[in-house]
Design an enzyme around this catalytic site. Structure first.
Site, PDB file in Angstrom:
ATOM      1  N   CYS A   1       3.141  -7.650 -23.033  1.00 50.01           N
ATOM      2  CA  CYS A   1       2.618  -7.079 -21.788  1.00 50.01           C
ATOM      3  C   CYS A   1       3.412  -7.565 -20.571  1.00 50.01           C
ATOM      4  O   CYS A   1       3.076  -7.251 -19.444  1.00 50.01           O
ATOM      5  CB  CYS A   1       1.134  -7.369 -21.629  1.00 50.01           C
ATOM      6  SG  CYS A   1       0.760  -9.126 -21.581  1.00 50.01           S
TER       7      CYS A   1
ATOM      8  N   GLU B   1       3.115 -17.034 -23.841  1.00 50.14           N
ATOM      9  CA  GLU B   1       3.949 -17.039 -22.639  1.00 50.14           C
ATOM     10  C   GLU B   1       4.464 -18.433 -22.307  1.00 50.14           C
ATOM     11  O   GLU B   1       5.039 -18.660 -21.254  1.00 50.14           O
ATOM     12  CB  GLU B   1       3.192 -16.420 -21.456  1.00 50.14           C
ATOM     13  CG  GLU B   1       1.810 -16.982 -21.206  1.00 50.14           C
ATOM     14  CD  GLU B   1       1.064 -16.266 -20.090  1.00 50.14           C
ATOM     15  OE1 GLU B   1       1.668 -15.538 -19.292  1.00 50.14           O
ATOM     16  OE2 GLU B   1      -0.165 -16.459 -19.999  1.00 50.14           O
TER      17      GLU B   1
ATOM     18  N   HIS C   1       0.830  -1.207   0.000  1.00 46.46           N
ATOM     19  CA  HIS C   1       0.000   0.000   0.000  1.00 46.46           C
ATOM     20  C   HIS C   1       0.859   1.249   0.000  1.00 46.46           C
ATOM     21  O   HIS C   1       0.533   2.233  -0.644  1.00 46.46           O
ATOM     22  CB  HIS C   1      -0.926   0.001   1.201  1.00 46.46           C
ATOM     23  CG  HIS C   1      -2.014  -1.008   1.074  1.00 46.46           C
ATOM     24  ND1 HIS C   1      -2.758  -1.125  -0.055  1.00 46.46           N
ATOM     25  CD2 HIS C   1      -2.464  -1.938   1.929  1.00 46.46           C
ATOM     26  CE1 HIS C   1      -3.630  -2.091   0.103  1.00 46.46           C
ATOM     27  NE2 HIS C   1      -3.465  -2.609   1.299  1.00 46.46           N
TER      28      HIS C   1
ATOM     29  N   ASP D   1       6.292 -15.048 -17.837  1.00 45.48           N
ATOM     30  CA  ASP D   1       6.194 -16.505 -17.852  1.00 45.48           C
ATOM     31  C   ASP D   1       7.048 -17.123 -18.951  1.00 45.48           C
ATOM     32  O   ASP D   1       7.642 -18.168 -18.748  1.00 45.48           O
ATOM     33  CB  ASP D   1       4.732 -16.937 -18.020  1.00 45.48           C
ATOM     34  CG  ASP D   1       4.010 -16.925 -16.693  1.00 45.48           C
ATOM     35  OD1 ASP D   1       4.569 -17.439 -15.711  1.00 45.48           O
ATOM     36  OD2 ASP D   1       2.897 -16.379 -16.625  1.00 45.48           O
TER      37      ASP D   1
HETATM   38  C1  PEP Z   1       3.526 -12.550 -18.232  1.00 46.70           C
HETATM   39  O1  PEP Z   1       3.620 -13.743 -17.959  1.00 46.70           O
HETATM   40  O2  PEP Z   1       4.425 -11.889 -18.793  1.00 46.70           O
HETATM   41  C2  PEP Z   1       2.310 -11.816 -17.869  1.00 46.70           C
HETATM   42  C3  PEP Z   1       2.106 -10.574 -18.256  1.00 46.70           C
HETATM   43  O3  PEP Z   1       1.426 -12.458 -17.081  1.00 46.70           O
HETATM   44  P1  PEP Z   1       1.538 -12.548 -15.481  1.00 46.70           P
HETATM   45  O4  PEP Z   1       2.725 -11.739 -15.057  1.00 46.70           O
HETATM   46  O5  PEP Z   1       0.260 -12.036 -14.952  1.00 46.70           O
HETATM   47  O6  PEP Z   1       1.709 -14.011 -15.299  1.00 46.70           O
HETATM   48 MG    MG Z   2       1.832 -14.822 -17.326  1.00 45.02          MG
END
Ligand code: PEP
Ligand code: MG
Length: 576
Positions: free
Chosen positions: A503, A432, A191, A456
């Site tokens: 992402c 991923e 937080h 991942d």
């Molecule tokens: C990733 O694996 O890069 C991803 C964006 O998913 P998360 O970090 O939520 O597993």
């Molecule tokens: Mg992921």
């Protein structure tokens, strides 16, 4: 002689000020059993009512004095403290059935909840322990008849030093006069992290033992960029601080022009810089940051923040809120990614020896079709309120993608039969898992977009668990094997005319940007705070030069060679 303490940077910026340590109330829990258990339950109800009222007033305060995100934290706490199933009834039961006094019962039930959160593998969930701890302290303070300390009138340039700060601590504080916050505990997702970043207050956490080293009134420099705290400040450090401050102001001013600018390379090639968020309450940060869309809404946090599985209606309202706020900007909502490092208390799962290789994300949804169907119905109902993209996580075989799409189609048909309108949505998948990158040419014919999840993808490619310090040396997006998989994915996307984005955390790495851009990635989604930095880096690169860089990098056989080559190719060389 200056003394330097090193911690974790959690909110950028530098500050010079005087320390004020936040004193914690000593909560001495009596051990005597109650004389009358029924009367003790009545006393608990009074104390609970007072704690709820206090939470409500903190919430009102937060709405006026702080902002939406802070108010949302309190709002979530208000729901939590009033949760009959996990808070109120268990405390009453502990009094009636185990003969605990009210303070013992509160302590026992809420410590248990907070420990459960703390043991979660996922960083975000671990930080939710702070909510349970906050509520435990608030209920105990009332039950013991104590009053919290007052920090509502602080001298200017106060550097608050605390073991940890709860949301209600910060709301009680005069943050206008706080120039930095340093804590012994709490991480990036704590937080303190959320609040300080939103308020633009420099902050460093993970400073073990700092409270025993510093005294009230000590002059210190806090550097939220590199995570250092300097005590016994001399002329040299003071001058360095003012230089840093000047530099930081100039940098922020320079970046400001990229906030609402187009995302394009120096040659005019267009891209999209989007933001990642965890729930609907964070959408204001996305807009303030000038992101052109949401590249990843991790919908699992909506599930994790509820004591029970969120209904179709609850989800529909949350998705609708995000879509409406974003107007016609793209909003990519990833379907539930539970399992691995993210548990769902409301959905008991079988024990797995290797949960990262187990029934997580799409695998779990395909084995709990009703759960998946509910989410897809909520998403489709919300689709008419904006520009929705639905993304499936952890796809590793074509069959999984077919099944997920079939359930989506069925959900749409059901809604049509019920007379509920839905809008067309773009359907994509996270890349991923190495198998999906290797089969990207096949997948690209079946989806509208790819989004590469490097967090991942790295762990599954090099078999090094994310977040495991023992194998950290392997866990890097610069590993040539990871880069080749990214290139394969981008090639397949280009050949099939679909968008390829990223992402995972690597999307905000400006050193990697020329390579990823050269490979053909055109959407980058990251934490809102990184948007302008990446957009300004993009403005400095030339597409043709980036494309020429790709074969050279892909010929590297080690991460260190990749890094070296990227370092050599400064942006200035890439332009023109
Ligand atoms: C990733 O694996 O890069 C991803 C964006 O998913 P998360 O970090 O939520 O597993
Ligand atoms: Mg992921």
């Amino acid at each position: 002689m200056a003394v330097v303490y090193r911690g974790t940077p959690i909110s950028q910026g530098v500050a010079l000020g005087h320390v004020l340590t936040v004193k914690e109330l000593f909560l001495n829990i009596p051990q005597q059993p109650p004389d009358d258990r029924v009367a003790e339950v009545g006393r608990f109800c009074d104390c609970h009512r007072a704690a709820v009222e206090e939470t409500q007033s903190l919430l009102e305060n937060a709405k006026i004095c702080l902002g939406k995100d802070e108010a949302n934290i309190l709002d979530a706490q208000l729901t939590f403290i009033q949760d009959e199933f996990s808070v109120i009834e268990p405390i009453k039961e502990a009094i009636v059935e185990e003969g605990l006094n009210m303070a013992q019962a509160i302590d026992c039930v809420l410590s248990k909840i907070s420990n459960l959160f703390r043991q979660a593998d996922d960083e975000y969930m671990r930080q939710r322990a702070a909510d349970a701890e906050d509520i435990r302290r608030r209920l105990l303070t009332h039950s013991l008849g104590l009053t919290e300390q007052n920090y509502s009138d602080l001298p200017p340039d106060t550097i608050l030093a605390a073991r940890n700060l709860t949301p209600s601590d910060t709301i009680r504080m005069d943050l206008a006069h706080v120039s930095a916050i340093i804590t012994e505990q709490g991480g990036y997702y704590s937080h303190v992290g959320i609040i300080t970043r939103n308020q633009g207050i420099p902050s460093v956490s993970g400073l073990n033992g700092i409270l025993t080293q510093l005294q009230d009134g000590d002059e210190v420099i806090v550097n939220g960029n590199d995570g250092t705290v300097i005590a016994q400040v001399g002329t040299v450090e003071r001058n360095e601080f003012y230089d840093l401050l000047r530099h930081q102001r100039e940098e922020a001013k320079a970046l400001e022009r990229y906030r609402f600018a187009d995302s394009c390379a120096a040659d005019g090639t267009q891209g999209l810089i989007c933001a990642n968020i965890g729930n609907e309450t964070e959408v204001s940060r996305v807009l303030e940051a000038g992101a052109e869309g949401i590249g990843l809404l991790r919908s699992e946090f909506l599930y994790m923040n509820c004591g029970q599985l969120p209904s179709e209606e609850v989800q529909f309202q949350a998705y609708r809120k995000v879509l409406e706020a974003m107007g016609n900007r793209p909003v990519t909502i990833r379907t539930l990614d539970i399992g691995g490092d993210k548990d769902l208390p409301s959905l008991p799962m079988e024990h797995e020896d290797n949960p990262f290789l187990g029934c997580r994300a799409i695998r779990l949804c395909l084995s709990h079709v009703e759960l998946f169907r509910t989410q897809l119905r909520a998403l489709l109902r919300a689709s008419v309120y904006g520009n929705l993209h639905i993304m499936f996580p952890m796809i590793s075989s074509l069959d999984e993608l077919h099944r997920a799409k079939a359930i989506l189609d069925r959900a749409r048909e059901e809604l049509t039969v019920e007379g509920i309108t839905t809008a067309p949505v773009r359907t994509g998948m996270m890349v991923e898992v190495p198998s999906s990158a290797l089969l990207a040419d096949t997948f690209a014919k079946e989806v509208d977009f790819f989004s590469i999840g490097t967090n991942d993808l790295i762990q599954y490619t090099v078999a090094a668990e994310r977040g495991n310090p023992g194998v950290e040396y392997l866990y890097t997006p610069y590993h040539p094997a990871v880069l080749r998989l990214i290139a394969m994915t981008a090639n397949a996307a280009r050949e099939n005319g679909i968008l390829c984005g990223m992402c995972g955390e690597a999307a905000a790495d400006t050193a990697l940007l020329p390579l990823l851009w050269g490979m053909g990635l055109r959407e980058f989604s990251m934490s809102p705070g990184a948007v302008t930095t990446v957009r300004s880096a993009l403005a400095g690169i030339e597409t043709a030069a980036c494309e020429a860089l790709v074969p050279k990098i892909l010929a590297c056989s080690q991460a260190k060679d990749v890094k070296e080559l990227l370092q050599k190719q400064m942006y200035s060389h890439l332009v023109g």
